[in-house]
Design a protein around this motif. Structure first.
Motif, PDB file in Angstrom:
ATOM      1  N   THR A 119       0.816  -1.227   0.061  1.00  0.00           N
ATOM      2  CA  THR A 119      -0.091   0.038   0.041  1.00  0.00           C
ATOM      3  C   THR A 119       0.866   1.284   0.096  1.00  0.00           C
ATOM      4  O   THR A 119       0.607   2.121  -0.741  1.00  0.00           O
ATOM      5  CB  THR A 119      -0.896   0.067   1.298  1.00  0.00           C
ATOM      6  N   LEU A 120       1.991   1.286   0.966  1.00  0.00           N
ATOM      7  CA  LEU A 120       2.826   2.373   0.710  1.00  0.00           C
ATOM      8  C   LEU A 120       3.637   2.681  -0.519  1.00  0.00           C
ATOM      9  O   LEU A 120       3.836   3.776  -0.869  1.00  0.00           O
ATOM     10  CB  LEU A 120       3.919   2.253   1.958  1.00  0.00           C
ATOM     11  N   TYR A 121       3.782   1.364  -1.286  1.00  0.00           N
ATOM     12  CA  TYR A 121       4.623   1.570  -2.308  1.00  0.00           C
ATOM     13  C   TYR A 121       3.720   2.202  -3.639  1.00  0.00           C
ATOM     14  O   TYR A 121       4.090   3.090  -4.289  1.00  0.00           O
ATOM     15  CB  TYR A 121       5.140   0.180  -2.993  1.00  0.00           C
ATOM     16  N   LEU A 122       2.327   1.698  -3.530  1.00  0.00           N
ATOM     17  CA  LEU A 122       1.539   2.265  -4.520  1.00  0.00           C
ATOM     18  C   LEU A 122       1.090   3.775  -4.258  1.00  0.00           C
ATOM     19  O   LEU A 122       1.004   4.705  -5.093  1.00  0.00           O
ATOM     20  CB  LEU A 122       0.076   1.486  -4.244  1.00  0.00           C
ATOM     21  N   ALA A 123       1.054   4.066  -2.846  1.00  0.00           N
ATOM     22  CA  ALA A 123       0.858   5.379  -2.510  1.00  0.00           C
ATOM     23  C   ALA A 123       1.984   6.446  -2.963  1.00  0.00           C
ATOM     24  O   ALA A 123       1.607   7.634  -3.066  1.00  0.00           O
ATOM     25  CB  ALA A 123       0.784   5.723  -1.114  1.00  0.00           C
ATOM     26  N   LEU A 124       3.211   5.970  -2.879  1.00  0.00           N
ATOM     27  CA  LEU A 124       4.229   6.751  -3.475  1.00  0.00           C
ATOM     28  C   LEU A 124       4.427   7.326  -4.934  1.00  0.00           C
ATOM     29  O   LEU A 124       4.841   8.442  -5.096  1.00  0.00           O
ATOM     30  CB  LEU A 124       5.592   5.952  -3.281  1.00  0.00           C
ATOM     31  N   PHE A 125       3.420   6.587  -5.596  1.00  0.00           N
ATOM     32  CA  PHE A 125       3.280   6.989  -7.150  1.00  0.00           C
ATOM     33  C   PHE A 125       2.197   8.226  -7.140  1.00  0.00           C
ATOM     34  O   PHE A 125       2.103   8.691  -8.256  1.00  0.00           O
ATOM     35  CB  PHE A 125       2.680   5.693  -7.831  1.00  0.00           C
ATOM     36  N   LEU A 126       1.760   8.512  -6.078  1.00  0.00           N
ATOM     37  CA  LEU A 126       0.713   9.744  -6.176  1.00  0.00           C
ATOM     38  C   LEU A 126       1.625  10.838  -6.029  1.00  0.00           C
ATOM     39  O   LEU A 126       1.138  12.068  -6.658  1.00  0.00           O
ATOM     40  CB  LEU A 126      -0.189   9.909  -4.856  1.00  0.00           C
ATOM     41  N   VAL A 127       2.963  10.702  -5.573  1.00  0.00           N
ATOM     42  CA  VAL A 127       3.830  11.732  -5.752  1.00  0.00           C
ATOM     43  C   VAL A 127       4.229  12.576  -6.880  1.00  0.00           C
ATOM     44  O   VAL A 127       4.350  13.615  -7.034  1.00  0.00           O
ATOM     45  CB  VAL A 127       5.369  11.494  -4.857  1.00  0.00           C
ATOM     46  N   PRO A 128       4.633  11.615  -8.037  1.00  0.00           N
ATOM     47  CA  PRO A 128       5.045  12.397  -8.991  1.00  0.00           C
ATOM     48  C   PRO A 128       3.516  12.958  -9.964  1.00  0.00           C
ATOM     49  O   PRO A 128       3.667  13.878 -10.671  1.00  0.00           O
ATOM     50  CB  PRO A 128       5.413  11.358 -10.198  1.00  0.00           C
ATOM     51  N   VAL A 129       2.579  12.268  -9.852  1.00  0.00           N
ATOM     52  CA  VAL A 129       1.280  12.617 -10.270  1.00  0.00           C
ATOM     53  C   VAL A 129       1.294  14.150  -9.436  1.00  0.00           C
ATOM     54  O   VAL A 129       0.556  15.082 -10.426  1.00  0.00           O
ATOM     55  CB  VAL A 129      -0.014  11.693  -9.917  1.00  0.00           C
ATOM     56  N   ALA A 130       0.898  14.223  -8.286  1.00  0.00           N
ATOM     57  CA  ALA A 130       0.800  15.497  -7.444  1.00  0.00           C
ATOM     58  C   ALA A 130       1.822  16.245  -7.750  1.00  0.00           C
ATOM     59  O   ALA A 130       1.446  17.672  -8.087  1.00  0.00           O
ATOM     60  CB  ALA A 130       0.929  15.342  -6.073  1.00  0.00           C
ATOM     61  N   SER A 131       3.435  16.126  -8.209  1.00  0.00           N
ATOM     62  CA  SER A 131       4.025  16.958  -8.508  1.00  0.00           C
ATOM     63  C   SER A 131       3.832  17.685  -9.832  1.00  0.00           C
ATOM     64  O   SER A 131       4.145  18.910 -10.227  1.00  0.00           O
ATOM     65  CB  SER A 131       5.502  16.353  -8.487  1.00  0.00           C
TER      66      SER A 131
END
Length: 262
Positions: A246-258
């Motif tokens: 779940t944490l790994y998947l949530a990390l990919f919200l970082v590039p999208v948000a950036s």
């Protein structure tokens, strides 16, 4: 499986945290990464996504040279996309006038961004295939598609499994045919582009024949073993979703948000 030329679809075993993640999490993360890549609209966006991708590559403990080798076979396609965008986008100021073609600043920026998008997409595809065994990856895709229909999911899983397993084999077969022709006196250095194209197209006939031969043997082998599409099956190793996934998947919200913020 690290010998020879590394291509997409070849698994590279390393003791990294990315390798240990659930294949379903890695497959869903690819969707988020693709969203970030398609939202890239400036060099700042591309730099942010590229930094995230490089950090992920380093976390896999696979040398960056391996990812460069995965991109290299598709350089011609990347350059074609970049040139197409650069020559046919007429926005911005005129930079270069070469007869029927005029290069504009907007077209140049669009071509460079298109090339960067392709490189990022191929690089992340390499991360996915380098860190996930083909059968686990196809099972993950099939499991995610199972709610839309079991028969269609099983058929797509089988197609992906066969494609991922045979992709490196086809590349190696083509390279072996080319080396055999070189040992018989083939020299492309002094030939024109048309002659080079003819020589390479001549290699397609034995390559395609070999692919059909392998496909026939595989079909006969599956029939001999009683394989039936859609039959109920059990798995020796079942997937287990963990908090780290779940944490790994949530990390990919970082590039999208950036990308959205930039």
């Amino acid at each position: 499986m690290t010998t020879g030329r590394l291509v997409l679809g070849r698994y590279v075993d390393r003791p990294s945290p990315i390798h240990r993640r659930d294949p379903r999490a890695k497959t869903l993360s690819m969707v988020l990464f693709m969203a970030a890549v398609f939202l890239i609209d400036s060099y700042a966006d591309a730099a942010a996504v590229a930094l995230f991708a490089v950090a992920l590559m380093l976390a896999t403990r696979i040398p960056l040279l391996h990812y460069a080798r995965a991109v290299r076979p598709l350089l011609v396609l990347i350059l074609f996309i970049a040139l197409f965008q650069a020559l046919f986008d007429k926005s911005g100021k005129a930079l270069l006038d070469a007869g029927p073609f005029t290069l504009y600043s907007g077209g140049l920026a669009s071509g460079v961004l298109s090339a960067l998008r392709m490189v990022l997409f191929i690089s992340f595809t390499a991360i996915l295939t380098f860190t996930t065994e083909p059968d686990r990856l196809t099972r993950a895709v099939g499991g995610l598609l199972r709610p839309f229909g079991r028969a269609a999911a099983d058929r797509l899983t089988l197609m992906l499994d066969i494609a991922l397993r045979f992709m490196p084999t086809i590349f190696e077969e083509g390279e072996r045919l080319y080396r055999a022709q070189v040992s018989r006196g083939l020299n492309l250095a002094d030939k024109s582009m048309r002659e080079k194209a003819r020589a390479l197209l001549a290699l397609l006939t034995p390559l395609v024949a070999g692919v059909f031969r392998r496909a026939l043997r595989l079909a006969e082998s599956m029939e001999a073993r009683g394989y039936r599409l859609g039959a109920p099956r059990t798995r020796y190793r079942a997937f287990r979703w963990q908090p780290a996934d779940t944490l790994y998947l949530a990390l990919f919200l970082v590039p999208v948000a950036s990308v959205i913020w930039l």
